[in-house]
Scaffold this active site. Structure first.
Site, mmCIF file in Angstrom:
data_model
loop_
_atom_site.group_PDB
_atom_site.id
_atom_site.type_symbol
_atom_site.label_atom_id
_atom_site.label_comp_id
_atom_site.label_asym_id
_atom_site.label_seq_id
_atom_site.Cartn_x
_atom_site.Cartn_y
_atom_site.Cartn_z
ATOM 1 N N SER A 251 45.814 81.466 53.217
ATOM 2 C CA SER A 251 44.981 82.642 52.927
ATOM 3 C C SER A 251 45.559 83.902 53.568
ATOM 4 O O SER A 251 45.341 85.002 53.101
ATOM 5 C CB SER A 251 43.568 82.408 53.417
ATOM 6 O OG SER A 251 43.605 82.048 54.770
ATOM 7 N N LYS A 252 46.280 83.731 54.677
ATOM 8 C CA LYS A 252 46.872 84.893 55.333
ATOM 9 C C LYS A 252 47.843 85.601 54.409
ATOM 10 O O LYS A 252 47.929 86.820 54.354
ATOM 11 C CB LYS A 252 47.657 84.435 56.573
ATOM 12 C CG LYS A 252 46.844 84.433 57.822
ATOM 13 C CD LYS A 252 47.683 84.935 58.976
ATOM 14 C CE LYS A 252 46.791 85.414 60.075
ATOM 15 N NZ LYS A 252 47.098 84.808 61.349
ATOM 16 N N ARG A 253 48.648 84.803 53.726
ATOM 17 C CA ARG A 253 49.692 85.377 52.888
ATOM 18 C C ARG A 253 49.215 85.674 51.474
ATOM 19 O O ARG A 253 49.554 86.671 50.883
ATOM 20 C CB ARG A 253 50.852 84.386 52.819
ATOM 21 C CG ARG A 253 52.110 84.962 52.242
ATOM 22 C CD ARG A 253 53.186 83.916 52.260
ATOM 23 N NE ARG A 253 53.786 83.802 53.567
ATOM 24 C CZ ARG A 253 55.082 84.055 53.794
ATOM 25 N NH1 ARG A 253 55.853 84.446 52.812
ATOM 26 N NH2 ARG A 253 55.577 83.907 54.983
#
Ligand code: GLU
Length: 489
Positions: A251-253
């Site tokens: 989800s960060k990327r």
């Protein structure tokens, strides 16, 4: 007829990210493989964060990945009275009680427990709230929640198809909230996720709950609720998380990257995304990597799902995409390529050789977003502008350097093309043969000036392809133009 029933149960609080799509796909593949049914349930009881348009976008995404559902969509927000009915059953059996602890109090106690290295579970204090204390809380305007009493003493068993039997200690699970006061109606309660999931899974006769590993810790609570509600306990399958290439949460990327971004902007095709998502957390027995839609359905086996985190890389997806492009029929590929380019405002149909060019590029490109660059040499104006820019930049520009260093190659090439009457690949083969004898340059030194002169670029599709796609006159004209440009400086 198989009695297997699974569901995909997204919360419409945003677009589906890759992890959710993978969960949807695994449910779909399992249902198809087993001849079961797939249900779509939109979990929109969080009235503040849920949006109808996200629910609609979710359905579009599922459809574009070829994920079909046999029933639904059911919207949980339309089923509130059903949860209320089941709440009454639990109340009758003495399974629930009103809790007047505020969010701030709960948070302070949670932090204290963590600081003292105790499990941060609820301490069940409202089970024994005195009438006086309750009245005081009500007078303060505290709006209660309803908690489910965890009275189990034996370990709670969660049967997981992927992970085997997992035991949870009931001591670590405090009484949990199953209904909250409705912010819009003072006398009403709305279900929390635990309540609506268990009531619906029970009523919808779900046999297998396939969801992300992040829900594993909810499962013992759900086992208790299923039991209290008198429903059979489904089989669970908690899919390992997907990480980014550096091991970071995906989800960060890719948290805000939607499926349509992958398809419409990056030019991946749905078959490839589907294929790659299937490999994230599942290893086919024979380590095969490329699957058509039907092959996936035939081969998929939930028991071969992996325990360890899966790593998503775009490099791998790009490779899988190029393999799927090759598998498309030429007509299907052309239709999609035109559609992609036209959506970008590139009106390619006008160019007579464009169909041929696209067809030739089918086995060269990895994604459709490579097409605009790969095709740019067709455009005479773009070509001239590119040359102008490189001449203006002089020695700083790679193309300018290639062209000036390759002057003798270009001169010989011009002569050779003039002497030949061939076209296309034959012209290319003849030319390279002639140049071998006429100039001393070889390899890159020979081909780079030709490429730069014909396209204005140092890289791009195979030189042979360029000869296939430009006619003799254009080739001659461009070699001449390139020479003119570099000598004019
Ligand atoms: N609505 C939950 C989510 O989006 C899924 C619930 C479930 O699969 O049990 O995470």
């Amino acid at each position: 007829m198989s009695s297997i029933r699974v569901r995909f149960a997204p919360s419409p609080t945003g677009y589906l990210h890759l992890g959710n799509l993978r969960t949807a796909l695994f449910n779909d593949l399992f249902a198809r493989h087993e001849g079961g049914k797939m249900i779509l349930r939109i979990e929109d009881t969080d009235t503040v964060r849920s949006k109808r348009e996200y629910g609609e976008a979710i359905q579009r995404d599922l459809e574009s990945l070829g994920i079909r559902f046999d029933e639904g969509p059911y919207y949980q927000s339309e089923r509130i009275s059903i949860y209320e009915e089941h709440l009454r059953q639990l109340e009758k059996k003495g399974n629930v009680y009103l809790c007047y602890c505020t969010q701030d109090e709960l948070e302070a106690r949670r932090r204290e427990a963590l600081a003292m290295k105790r499990p941060p579970r609820y301490d069940n204090r409202c089970r024994t709230l005195t009438d006086e204390e309750r009245r005081r809380r009500i007078a303060q305007g505290v709006r209660p929640t309803l908690r489910f009493k965890v009275e189990a003493t034996e370990p709670i068993l969660v049967e997981d198809v992927i992970r085997g039997e997992i035991k949870f200690d009931p001591q670590e699970i405090g009484d949990f909230v199953i209904m909250r006061s409705d912010p819009d109606h003072s006398n009403r309660f709305l279900p929390t996720f635990h309540m609506s999931v268990c009531v619906d899974d029970g009523l919808m006769k779900i046999t297998h709950v396939i969801r992300g590993e992040d829900h594993l810790s909810n499962s013992p609570r759900h086992v208790l609720l299923f039991r209290a509600l008198g429903f059979p306990i489904p089989q669970f399958a908690h899919l390992s998380l997907i990480h980014g290439p550096g091991g970071e949460p995906l989800s960060k990327r890719y948290g805000d990257v939607s499926l349509s971004d992958f398809i419409e902007n990056k030019g991946y095709i749905p078959e490839a995304i589907r294929n790659y998502l299937a490999l994230l957390g599942w290893s086919p027995k024979d380590n095969r990597e490329i699957f058509s839609m039907t092959e996936l359905e035939q081969s998929f086996d939930l028991r071969n799902a992996t325990h360890h985190a899966a790593i998503f890389t775009e490099q791998k997806l790009t490779w899988i995409n190029s393999e799927h492009l090759k598998m498309l029929s030429e007509a299907d590929y052309l239709k999609r390529a035109f559609f992609f380019l036209e959506r970008r405002g590139i009106g390619v149909r006008k160019e007579p050789k464009m169909r041929e060019a696209l067809a030739i590029l089918k086995s060269d490109i990895h994604r459709f977003d490579e097409l605009p660059d790969a095709l740019s040499f067709f455009d005479e104006e773009a070509y001239r502008n590119r040359l102008k820019r490189s001449v203006a930049a002089g020695d700083q520009d790679q193309v300018y350097v290639i062209l000036t260093e390759g002057r003798s190659v270009l001169e010989a090439a011009q002569e050779a093309v003039q002497q030949s009457s061939s076209e296309g690949e034959t012209l290319f083969l003849e030319l390279t043969e002639t140049l071998k004898h006429r100039v001393s340059e070889k390899g890159k030194k020979l081909f780079l000036p030709l490429r730069a002169a014909l396209t204005g670029e140092p890289h791009g599709i195979e030189l042979k392809r360029i000869f296939q796609l430009l006619d003799r006159q254009t080739i001659l004209g461009r070699i001449g133009k390139a020479q003119e440009f570099v000598t004019s400086k």
